[in-house]
Design an enzyme around this catalytic site. Structure first.
Site, PDB file in Angstrom:
ATOM      1  N   GLU A  92       0.823  -1.215   0.000  1.00 15.95           N
ATOM      2  CA  GLU A  92       0.000   0.000   0.000  1.00 15.95           C
ATOM      3  C   GLU A  92       0.858   1.266   0.000  1.00 15.95           C
ATOM      4  O   GLU A  92       0.582   2.217  -0.713  1.00 15.95           O
ATOM      5  CB  GLU A  92      -0.907  -0.036   1.249  1.00 15.95           C
ATOM      6  CG  GLU A  92      -1.766   1.195   1.446  1.00 15.95           C
ATOM      7  CD  GLU A  92      -3.127   1.078   0.774  1.00 15.95           C
ATOM      8  OE1 GLU A  92      -3.240   0.256  -0.155  1.00 15.95           O
ATOM      9  OE2 GLU A  92      -4.043   1.804   1.168  1.00 15.95           O
ATOM     10  N   ASP A  93       1.918   1.257   0.792  1.00 17.14           N
ATOM     11  CA  ASP A  93       2.641   2.514   1.045  1.00 17.14           C
ATOM     12  C   ASP A  93       4.014   2.640   0.389  1.00 17.14           C
ATOM     13  O   ASP A  93       4.651   3.673   0.497  1.00 17.14           O
ATOM     14  CB  ASP A  93       2.834   2.713   2.565  1.00 17.14           C
ATOM     15  CG  ASP A  93       1.504   2.886   3.272  1.00 17.14           C
ATOM     16  OD1 ASP A  93       0.523   3.192   2.582  1.00 17.14           O
ATOM     17  OD2 ASP A  93       1.454   2.723   4.498  1.00 17.14           O
TER      18      ASP A  93
END
Ligand code: MN
Length: 727
Positions: A92-93
């Site tokens: 996600e990051d």
């Protein structure tokens, strides 16, 4: 320098290394060396991926996933689960992909991380309050592996524990989401321990003042009662030791959020909620529970009517324990709960209890979510069996754990619930009938996908519409919802009626013209009389009937123009048709004018139309081989001709004999497509070692175009013979 001095100047360990030490110590208590090595490798991998990222509180981002992993290690999650927990925010990051995780670790870890990432994406969408129930169900529907949900719960727990630095409105929003979605999921899965923690933290974040006041009051009350509590606890312990009974006694502290809820719900002051002294006693087996109960009733007088046997009659969620209220010293009420360690684990960890405490022997069997969920359900059923109680709870649980539904988002974040197997078309009609009627394609996660694609939970579906789009009858083959089915049928019927009306009017006007009459000149009374005679409600209905081929336009025209409408008009022979102007068609009229599949006429072909009662007009080639047959069976034919506006790609069929050798068909296909034609279908009609006969359905704009294609094909050395199929 002495040893003690050396110790004192050791630099203060960073939070990160403290956490890593704690994690590896915890892992050592239950994992073997290779598995611990994998988890530590995940830490190094994650730390470098998150390098340069910091949490709001200032510490390196990696501290968060490590803290999540620690809480999961405390409930003895397996190595892949811990690895995924450490990497849970990486996809996600950071730039790292799922594939890279699969390569660096294994597919299972990659799938777990992917599962958590998908849930995080949903979490980031805004949800209307009314949708909380659907979001919860969507979460469960999406988690193919139980560990995904548990990692997510641990992730949320740590985020709640570290809310401190955030702005109050954001805190409140996150806390509310936790209460609406995560705490109920933990509850649904029987994981009460994590549920209570989430509730307490959310309560604190949402109502910091109430929390502080209540917390203070509880502490004070507890302090005041410390002496009595100690006295009672010691007395109980002494009594049990005297009987040399192996068990554990703890003073039980009520959950602050449940106290608050009780106060609000019953509108009572704290003193009234906090009125009992509560203890819990754990022992090894059921038999022990009843024996301890006997000893307690012997020690203090029980309050009549307050004894509850949840062992023989478990609560619907499988909760088991003996509850009794006793009258203690100075007349204070004492609430005791007596249960086995196993019952306690079940009530704290719920579905996770299996893998936490039973899976040590056979880890592989219990990994899969469905298997675990099944086992847990089996346990609940087993517990409930003796109770013979209503199984409603378990039924609902089954629905949640093995959903027959999918939950998908509209682009604005609303959730649409659909039966399993639903397609894009079902979705479009579920949102709005107009959207279904106008849809032509769709995008999921920015990618174009076909309309018959079956939906998976958690995706966002964007429907693409076109102004003059209409439902395709083929959709009926794959839609699963009654709503879509009915709407498609209604719409098609409506279109058919409209088209039939238009065609009927043209046909009638054509016939009237041959009789030198304008439709507008016919007086209404006459029309009304005819309608009455035919039993029709309106003139439009009559036109529709003509368009659908149920009534002959010539007959109607004569009935409208001849003196006596009751006169039975016999259909004239073919010669009368020659006076008529042929009906011009463009071939793309829609549902009431269709081009016959047997001879597939294209512009330029001499054509003839046949009324097909209820369906409109079917257009054949004049020399279609079916022609005579149709004409014999059906004398209601119609003179038709191609209009100037008959443009586009029309499907037609050719039969081609080619040498049966490698690449023949490819050469044919290339030749066809070089001439701006599309091959729609190829079927082998006949083949032997030398020659192959294929039937090809291709598109052509008109006869000239087709002749050009056929000529070019004939020039190929591999082509022996080529003919057009005419019925
Ligand atoms: Mn996280």
């Amino acid at each position: 320098m002495t040893a003690s001095k050396a110790e004192s100047i050791t630099p203060i360990e960073s939070l990160e290394s403290q956490l890593v030490t704690r994690l590896s110590n915890t892992l050592e208590s239950y994992l073997d060396a290779p598995h611990i090595a994998q988890c530590l490798r995940a830490y190094e991998f994650g730390a470098s991926a998150h390098k340069g990222q910091f949490r709001k509180s200032g510490e390196p981002y990696i501290c968060h996933p490590i803290a999540v992993a620690i809480s999961l290690a405390e409930i003895r999650m397996d190595a892949d689960g811990i690895t995924a927990a450490i990497l849970h925010d990486v996809v996600e990051d950071t730039q790292i992909s799922k594939q890279e995780i699969a390569m660096q670790f294994n597919d299972e870890v990659a799938e777990l991380v992917d599962g958590v990432t998908k849930l995080s994406k949903i979490e980031n969408q805004s949800h209307a309050q009314a949708q909380a129930e659907n979001v919860r169900k969507m979460f469960l529907a999406m988690a193919k592996d139980l560990r995904v949900i548990i990692v997510k719960l641990a992730d949320r727990l740590h985020n709640m524990e570290t809310l401190g630095v955030m702005q109050p409105p954001k805190k409140r929003r996150i806390a509310k989401e936790t209460l609406d979605i995560y705490a109920p999921i933990a509850n649904r899965l029987g994981m009460n321990s994590i549920r209570h923690k989430l509730e307490r933290l959310s309560f604190e974040a949402m109502y910091p003042y109430r929390y502080a006041v209540l917390n203070h009051a509880i502490k004070k009350a507890r302090g005041n009662r410390r002496k009595i509590i100690d006295t009672i606890e010691n007395t109980i312990r002494a009594r049990l030791e005297q009987a040399s009974f192996p068990c554990e006694v703890v003073g039980r502290e009520k959950n602050i959020y449940s106290i608050y809820k009780k106060m609000v719900k019953k509108k009572i002051p704290l003193a009234d909620v906090f009125d009992v002294y509560a203890f819990r006693i754990y022992c090894d087996d059921v038999d022990g529970c009843y024996r301890i109960l006997g000893m307690m009733h012997n020690l203090y007088k029980p309050v009549p009517g307050r004894f509850k046997d949840y062992i023989a009659l478990p609560k619907e969620n499988g909760y088991q324990s003996l509850h009794s209220v006793l009258i203690g010293p100075y007349g204070v009420p004492i609430e005791v709960q007596i249960r086995t360690h196993e019952m306690h684990r079940m009530s704290e960890s719920g579905i996770a209890a299996h893998w936490l405490y039973k899976s040590e022997t056979d880890t592989d069997k219990t990994r899969n979510f469905q298997a675990l969920a099944n086992e847990w359900l089996k346990d609940l059923l087993e517990i409930q069996k003796s109770a013979g109680d209503s199984l409603e709870f378990i039924d609902n649980l089954k629905v949640d754990l093995f959903p027959q539904e999918v939950f998908v988002f509209t682009p604005n974040g609303s959730i649409i619930k659909l039966p399993r197997g639903s397609t894009i078309v079902d979705f479009a009609y579920a949102v709005h009938t107009d959207l279904g009627n106008a849809c032509v394609s769709a995008r999921i996660d920015k990618q174009l996908i076909p309309l018959q694609t079956q939906l998976e939970s958690g995706v966002t579906v964007e429907i693409i519409t076109a102004e003059h789009a209409r439902p395709n009858p083929l959709w009926l083959n794959y839609v699963v919802t009654a709503r879509a089915r009915t709407a498609i049928r209604n719409r098609l019927k409506h279109i058919e009626e409209k088209e039939a009306l238009g065609l009927g009017r043209r046909l009638l006007e054509n016939e009237l013209l041959a009789l030198n009459v304008q439709l507008a000149d016919i007086d209404e009374e006459r029309i009304a009389t005819l309608l009455k005679m035919m039993g029709l409600k309106s003139f439009d209905k009559l036109l529709e009937d003509i368009g659908l081929g149920n009534k002959m336009p010539l007959l109607v025209a004569k009935q409208l123009t001849q003196a006596d409408v009751n006169t039975h008009v016999k259909l004239d022979d073919d010669s009368s048709k020659s006076q008529n102007r042929p009906l011009m068609i463009k071939g793309t009229e829609g549902m009431v004018v269709t081009l016959a599949k047997c001879c597939r006429p294209i512009p330029g072909d001499a054509i003839i139309g046949f009324f097909n009662p209820g369906k409109g007009i079917v257009v054949h080639q004049h020399d279609c081989h079916n022609h005579a047959l149709i004409k014999k069976k059906n004398n209601s034919w119609l003179d038709v001709a191609w209009g100037d506006d008959a443009k586009g790609d029309f499907q037609t069929e050719i039969r081609i004999q080619i040498l049966n050798q490698r690449g023949s068909l490819a050469t044919v296909a290339a030749t066809i497509s070089n001439l701006d034609s599309n091959i729609e279908n190829v079927t082998v009609v006949d083949q032997d070692a030398r020659i192959c006969t294929d039937s090809i359905i291709l598109t052509a704009q008109n006869r000239v175009h087709l002749a050009q294609i056929m000529r070019r094909l004939k020039e190929l050395s591999i082509v022996l013979k080529i003919t057009r199929v005419k019925g």
